[in-house]
Design an enzyme around this catalytic site. Structure first.
Site, PDB file in Angstrom:
ATOM      1  N   ARG A 228      -5.466 -33.856   9.203  1.00 17.63           N
ATOM      2  CA  ARG A 228      -4.611 -34.617  10.128  1.00 17.63           C
ATOM      3  C   ARG A 228      -4.663 -34.046  11.543  1.00 17.63           C
ATOM      4  NH1 ARG A 228      -3.866 -39.007   9.786  1.00 17.63           N
ATOM      5  NH2 ARG A 228      -1.915 -39.019  10.915  1.00 17.63           N
TER       6      ARG A 228
ATOM      7  N   THR B 202      -3.831 -23.392  14.441  1.00 22.62           N
ATOM      8  CA  THR B 202      -2.769 -24.385  14.671  1.00 22.62           C
ATOM      9  C   THR B 202      -1.663 -24.206  13.630  1.00 22.62           C
ATOM     10  OG1 THR B 202      -3.907 -26.022  13.310  1.00 22.62           O
ATOM     11  CG2 THR B 202      -4.411 -26.026  15.656  1.00 22.62           C
TER      12      THR B 202
ATOM     13  N   SER C 165       4.288 -23.240  15.392  1.00 27.39           N
ATOM     14  CA  SER C 165       4.443 -24.462  14.594  1.00 27.39           C
ATOM     15  C   SER C 165       4.856 -25.631  15.466  1.00 27.39           C
ATOM     16  CB  SER C 165       5.508 -24.248  13.506  1.00 27.39           C
ATOM     17  OG  SER C 165       6.799 -24.192  14.099  1.00 27.39           O
ATOM     18  N   CYS C 166       4.778 -26.823  14.917  1.00 28.73           N
ATOM     19  CA  CYS C 166       5.193 -28.015  15.661  1.00 28.73           C
ATOM     20  C   CYS C 166       6.681 -27.945  15.992  1.00 28.73           C
ATOM     21  CB  CYS C 166       4.870 -29.282  14.874  1.00 28.73           C
ATOM     22  SG  CYS C 166       5.613 -29.354  13.223  1.00 28.73           S
ATOM     23  N   THR C 167       7.495 -27.450  15.053  1.00 30.53           N
ATOM     24  CA  THR C 167       8.938 -27.371  15.280  1.00 30.53           C
ATOM     25  C   THR C 167       9.266 -26.317  16.331  1.00 30.53           C
ATOM     26  OG1 THR C 167       9.367 -28.092  13.007  1.00 30.53           O
ATOM     27  CG2 THR C 167      11.173 -26.997  14.180  1.00 30.53           C
TER      28      THR C 167
ATOM     29  N   GLY D  36      10.443 -21.561   9.543  1.00 26.56           N
ATOM     30  CA  GLY D  36      10.345 -20.295  10.266  1.00 26.56           C
ATOM     31  C   GLY D  36      10.614 -20.447  11.747  1.00 26.56           C
TER      32      GLY D  36
ATOM     33  N   ARG E 207      12.855 -32.095   4.563  1.00 19.22           N
ATOM     34  CA  ARG E 207      11.701 -32.996   4.594  1.00 19.22           C
ATOM     35  C   ARG E 207      12.159 -34.379   4.127  1.00 19.22           C
ATOM     36  NH1 ARG E 207       6.711 -30.100   4.515  1.00 19.22           N
ATOM     37  NH2 ARG E 207       7.061 -28.300   5.857  1.00 19.22           N
TER      38      ARG E 207
END
Length: 492
Positions: A143, A264, A294-296, A354, A376
């Protein structure tokens, strides 16, 4: 408006549509010269007529000004007559500044005079944004890997910046190349690839918008000779997540033709985590292994930094309502982590994150002040971070929202933080956002004088990939003069 004036809307639209259409070839021609046009931080290259019009409309709504194509087109057209060197130019900010000058004592100021002064720094300055093109290799093509490929191809520009040269995947299977190309060509969430893709089976290449991307098959990151493919001093973007500590990621550096690697995912141990816009000033030419967090983490840290700088955070809790990921199971099955084995499309799943602990590594002043957790949910993309914060300084809803709106429009975090104030926004509205996060102004809650709850959307796939590319660009030394750096520096 009187009824007889309602018929003015359509002719006005058609005139603005024609101007937006006329802007496209100018923007494209400038882009091929590495002159990138923005409108309040939103890139206008590779955009459709309606995309350009929507950007103007968005600015009018959020910045509360009268910017339209009637005003911006003459500025852009005038730029096209100048010998501009590589630069990033925000035509929206220049246009509104010019409008303000004309309305406040400079009625005789011509567009020609204004544009020449505003762009004087880069007129005739043909300095490349980077000394020589940087070869990039994607290790993994899932992805994140495919979205990074889209971004790198889109940002090829004149071909002398980042160049996607190859993708590394596991050992070859039948029709592997065609399948990989098909997944790049079509995406159920992000839509079709913008451009053309063809497959060269004989040479095991995907050719996307003229970019020749070699498909390399390997199960071992340490044994590939990239120089055999004409690739040297490569930057590897490892998007597999298989290795996150220094020893694991260092395997890439054992392959011939590799100069550095970024993962990533959150780095472990002594691997430096970089969030673009927050701590990218810590990047060094001597760094050979990095992580993009991370994305968050990328979503919440810019907001936390802005709020802490302004109001001083005492403590807080972060809850991320996160789209499900490939790490979870489609149906109930064994998983090494608690709860993640349960069916992702059918359940809300409480799990750990995290991101809250990672905040203290990036913003040491918040050490021990934040807790966090994650849920989630059964959506494939776009997540929501809920920040419940107590501050030293007193706050009001209008004050907080005004501050965050101005941060999104004018600050150094403009590429990271976006702001919306529409009442009907839902997660799918943010698919494809290039920002690390988007503040939902309508949802902001403030009470007790020093407590706020912020709702922060983020495209955990595409927005995150944009952040990764920004880190890579800075790491390899790509530099563009920014116009305007500060409108107060423009004469008149």
């Amino acid at each position: 408006m009187a009824l007889e004036h309602l018929d003015d809307y359509f002719p006005d639209w058609k005139e603005r549509e024609a101007l937006a259409e006329a802007m496209i070839p100018i923007i494209g021609k400038l882009y091929r010269k590495n002159v990138v046009i923005y409108c309040y931080g939103r890139a206008l290259y590779n955009q459709s007529v309606t995309d350009i019009m929507k950007t103007h409309r968005f600015v009018r709504q959020v910045a509360h000004n009268e910017l339209s194509e009637f005003e911006s087109h003459p500025i852009l057209h005038n730029m096209s007559t100048l010998d501009l060197g590589p630069s990033h130019i925000d035509i929206g900010k220049l246009t509104t500044h010019y409008m303000g000058l004309v309305g406040n004592g400079h009625a005789n100021l011509t567009i020609d005079e204004y544009v020449k002064d505003a762009c004087s720094e880069v007129i005739g300055r043909h300095v490349k944004p980077i000394e020589s093109p940087q070869d990039v290799v994607l290790y993994g093509f899932g992805r994140i890997g495919r979205l990074l490929a889209r971004l790198l191809i889109e940002k090829t520009g004149g071909g002398d910046q980042l160049r996607l040269r190859a993708v590394v995947v596991r050992a070859r299977e039948e029709r592997n190349l065609e399948k990989r190309a098909s997944l790049l060509r079509r995406d159920s969430i992000h839509g079709p690839f913008r451009g053309t893709i063809r497959v060269d089976e004989e040479n095991q290449c995907i050719i996307a918008n003229g970019n020749v991307i070699k498909m390399i098959y390997s199960d071992d990151p340490a044994t590939i000779d990239y120089t055999e493919y004409g690739i040297d001093n490569a930057l590897i973007i490892d998007n597999t997540g298989a290795w996150r500590d220094y020893d694991g990621l260092n395997q890439h550096l054992k392959s011939k033709g590799v100069e550095r690697v970024i993962v990533t995912a959150p780095g472990k141990g002594n691997v430096k985590n970089i969030v673009s816009g927050v701590n990218s000033h810590l990047l060094s030419k001597n760094d050979r292994v990095l992580a993009a967090a991370s994305c968050t983490t990328n979503a919440i840290v810019p907001v936390l930094k802005a709020i802490n700088d302004k109001y001083k955070i005492v403590n807080g809790h972060m809850e991320t309502v996160h789209a499900y990921t490939p790490d979870q199971n489609l149906i109930d099955n064994y998983h090494k982590k608690a709860r993640r084995g349960r069916s992702a499309p059918l359940n809300l799943v409480i799990t750990e994150t995290g991101a809250s602990s990672a905040v203290s590594d990036l913003l040491p002043e918040l050490e021990g002040k934040l807790t966090g957790n994650a849920i989630r949910v059964p959506t494939p993309d776009v997540s929501l971070a809920i920040l419940n914060l107590t501050t030293e300084e007193p706050v009001t809803k209008n004050g907080v929202n005004s501050f965050l709106r101005d941060t999104a429009l004018y600050s150094n975090l403009q590429r990271q933080i976006d702001y919306v104030d529409a009442p009907e926004m839902v997660s799918s509205d943010f698919i494809g956002s290039r920002h690390a996060c988007i503040i939902d102004g309508q949802a902001t809650i403030v009470d007790d004088g020093n407590r706020m709850v912020l709702y922060v959307w983020y495209d955990n796939e595409f927005g995150y990939c944009c952040q990764v590319v920004r880190v890579v660009q800075k790491w390899v030394g790509i530099k563009y003069p920014l116009i305007p750096r500060d409108v107060s520096e423009i004469g008149f």
